[in-house]
Design a protein around this motif. Structure first.
Motif, PDB file in Angstrom:
ATOM      1  N   TYR A   1     -35.742 -38.588 -14.716  1.00 43.85           N
ATOM      2  CA  TYR A   1     -35.609 -38.823 -15.880  1.00 43.85           C
ATOM      3  C   TYR A   1     -37.115 -38.829 -17.205  1.00 43.85           C
ATOM      4  O   TYR A   1     -37.355 -39.054 -18.297  1.00 43.85           O
ATOM      5  N   ARG A   2     -37.912 -37.946 -16.414  1.00 43.50           N
ATOM      6  CA  ARG A   2     -39.408 -37.949 -16.620  1.00 43.50           C
ATOM      7  C   ARG A   2     -39.093 -37.511 -18.064  1.00 43.50           C
ATOM      8  O   ARG A   2     -39.824 -37.977 -18.472  1.00 43.50           O
ATOM      9  N   GLU A   3     -38.757 -37.033 -18.895  1.00 39.84           N
ATOM     10  CA  GLU A   3     -38.317 -36.001 -19.885  1.00 39.84           C
ATOM     11  C   GLU A   3     -37.781 -37.093 -21.142  1.00 39.84           C
ATOM     12  O   GLU A   3     -37.072 -36.718 -22.633  1.00 39.84           O
TER      13      GLU A   3
ATOM     14  N   ASP B   1     -21.507 -53.662 -16.199  1.00 41.50           N
ATOM     15  CA  ASP B   1     -21.072 -54.147 -17.416  1.00 41.50           C
ATOM     16  C   ASP B   1     -22.515 -54.845 -18.663  1.00 41.50           C
ATOM     17  O   ASP B   1     -22.109 -54.876 -19.498  1.00 41.50           O
ATOM     18  N   HIS B   2     -22.556 -55.566 -17.180  1.00 39.70           N
ATOM     19  CA  HIS B   2     -23.917 -56.253 -17.746  1.00 39.70           C
ATOM     20  C   HIS B   2     -24.632 -56.481 -18.572  1.00 39.70           C
ATOM     21  O   HIS B   2     -25.382 -55.704 -19.756  1.00 39.70           O
ATOM     22  N   ALA B   3     -25.344 -55.022 -17.679  1.00 38.89           N
ATOM     23  CA  ALA B   3     -26.695 -54.236 -18.471  1.00 38.89           C
ATOM     24  C   ALA B   3     -26.124 -53.291 -19.839  1.00 38.89           C
ATOM     25  O   ALA B   3     -27.043 -53.156 -20.478  1.00 38.89           O
ATOM     26  N   ARG B   4     -24.817 -52.763 -19.390  1.00 36.13           N
ATOM     27  CA  ARG B   4     -24.739 -51.554 -20.649  1.00 36.13           C
ATOM     28  C   ARG B   4     -25.116 -52.647 -21.759  1.00 36.13           C
ATOM     29  O   ARG B   4     -24.909 -52.180 -22.910  1.00 36.13           O
TER      30      ARG B   4
ATOM     31  N   GLU C   1     -27.004 -44.653 -21.821  1.00 37.08           N
ATOM     32  CA  GLU C   1     -26.424 -44.393 -20.562  1.00 37.08           C
ATOM     33  C   GLU C   1     -27.983 -44.182 -19.602  1.00 37.08           C
ATOM     34  O   GLU C   1     -27.183 -43.718 -18.034  1.00 37.08           O
ATOM     35  N   HIS C   2     -28.226 -43.355 -20.000  1.00 34.79           N
ATOM     36  CA  HIS C   2     -29.818 -42.873 -18.964  1.00 34.79           C
ATOM     37  C   HIS C   2     -30.612 -44.287 -18.857  1.00 34.79           C
ATOM     38  O   HIS C   2     -30.419 -44.182 -17.796  1.00 34.79           O
ATOM     39  N   HIS C   3     -30.347 -44.868 -19.244  1.00 28.45           N
ATOM     40  CA  HIS C   3     -31.102 -46.416 -19.098  1.00 28.45           C
ATOM     41  C   HIS C   3     -30.342 -47.556 -18.447  1.00 28.45           C
ATOM     42  O   HIS C   3     -30.847 -47.524 -17.320  1.00 28.45           O
ATOM     43  N   LEU C   4     -29.159 -47.447 -18.298  1.00 27.70           N
ATOM     44  CA  LEU C   4     -28.142 -47.240 -17.644  1.00 27.70           C
ATOM     45  C   LEU C   4     -28.035 -47.378 -15.874  1.00 27.70           C
ATOM     46  O   LEU C   4     -28.355 -47.469 -15.303  1.00 27.70           O
TER      47      LEU C   4
ATOM     48  N   ILE D   1     -29.650 -48.895 -12.480  1.00 22.43           N
ATOM     49  CA  ILE D   1     -28.587 -48.855 -11.652  1.00 22.43           C
ATOM     50  C   ILE D   1     -28.821 -47.967  -9.892  1.00 22.43           C
ATOM     51  O   ILE D   1     -28.737 -48.765  -8.963  1.00 22.43           O
ATOM     52  N   LYS D   2     -29.721 -47.020 -10.431  1.00 14.74           N
ATOM     53  CA  LYS D   2     -30.193 -46.387  -9.289  1.00 14.74           C
ATOM     54  C   LYS D   2     -31.575 -47.020  -8.623  1.00 14.74           C
ATOM     55  O   LYS D   2     -31.291 -47.604  -7.596  1.00 14.74           O
TER      56      LYS D   2
END
Length: 283
Positions: free
Chosen positions: A91-93, A128-131, A147-150, A154-155
């Protein structure tokens, strides 16, 4: 080898702690370089995390700096051994460097503590809550950014699902349990998830009820990551202007007190589960 342009949080912290030891000993970077048979630029790069350093050199520098704390020296030496880049590097960039640093800190943390008043801890959120939480961010995120943040969030949760999970203690205000991100169905699923997580041996979730009255601080989320020794702890704060990572001794002391105070106001684990269950059944 050229210095790293993107040093890891772990390497930067190691360098910062070595700098603290040097400065406490009253030794200049030039003098430290002479002790190692190098130059001042190398010491500066090590302290900035741009150059790696071996465990042997960490012990040599600690000896020159007259550090009497063997546990701290051993912890610093152990920080030199892990040279692999973690999953967060993909996710660096894409995401902020602070988020990547947080994931790295959690990965190496020996215990995690958190306190939330108006929201739920990210490590305990359902997909679903995080989204829905990310859909409320200002300025608005694009669908791909959401979706990237989500996926990143989760990871991050792997730290409490892996085979050797760090102990995790969360204090949540009752107000956060009544927030209905995504509507009643999503909120009910989220509360059921909290109940399930609270049954895990290494997870403790306690609720501060409305009747407890006032609480310390401004209500901002506090996330405390324990290092292998107290000097290597880190506090993460979510603020209006972004995330802050703090490791000064005064900050660590302050937020340990904040967390202790929040826990003193909270119901015990069993009472907390009963309250979460009652709110869930009322949806």
């Amino acid at each position: 080898m050229p210095p790293s342009t993107t040093p890891t949080a772990r390497r930067r912290r190691l360098g910062a702690e070595l700098r603290k030891l040097r400065e406490r000993a009253g030794i200049t970077a030039t003098e430290a370089a002479r002790l190692l048979g190098g130059n001042q630029a190398r010491i500066s790069n090590i302290e900035a995390g741009r150059y790696g350093v071996s465990a042997e050199r960490v012990r040599t520098l600690s000896c020159h700096y007259h550090c009497p704390d063997e546990a701290l020296v051993n912890a610093l030496a152990a920080m030199t051994g892990d040279r692999k880049r973690g999953w967060w590097e993909e996710y660096r960039e894409i995401l902020s460097a602070e988020l990547l640093d947080l994931a790295e800190l959690e990965h190496h943390g020996t215990a995690l503590r958190t306190a939330h008043v108006s929201g739920l801890p990210g490590l305990l959120q359902t997909t679903d809550h995080a989204r829905e939480v990310f859909r409320q961010v200002v300025p608005a995120l694009t669908p791909p950014e959401i979706e990237h943040h989500l996926s990143f969030r989760i990871k991050r949760q792997a730290v409490i699902f892996r085979e050797d999970p760090a102990p995790y203690r969360a204090v949540v205000h009752e107000a956060a349990l009544h927030m209905r991100f995504g509507g009643p169905a999503v909120a009910r699923q989220q509360l059921d998830h909290l109940l399930a997580m609270s049954e895990r041996d290494h997870v403790t979730i306690r609720v501060v009820p409305f009747r407890a009255g006032g609480y310390p601080g401004t209500g901002q989320p506090v996330h405390y990551v324990h290092g292998s020794v107290p000097q290597l702890d880190t506090v993460q704060l979510d603020q209006a202007h972004g995330m802050a990572l703090l490791d000064a001794e005064a900050h660590l002391h302050k937020y340990r007190q904040v967390l202790d105070r929040m826990e003193s106001l909270a119901l015990d684990a069993a009472e907390s589960r009963d309250l979460v269950d009652a709110i869930a059944r009322g949806l």
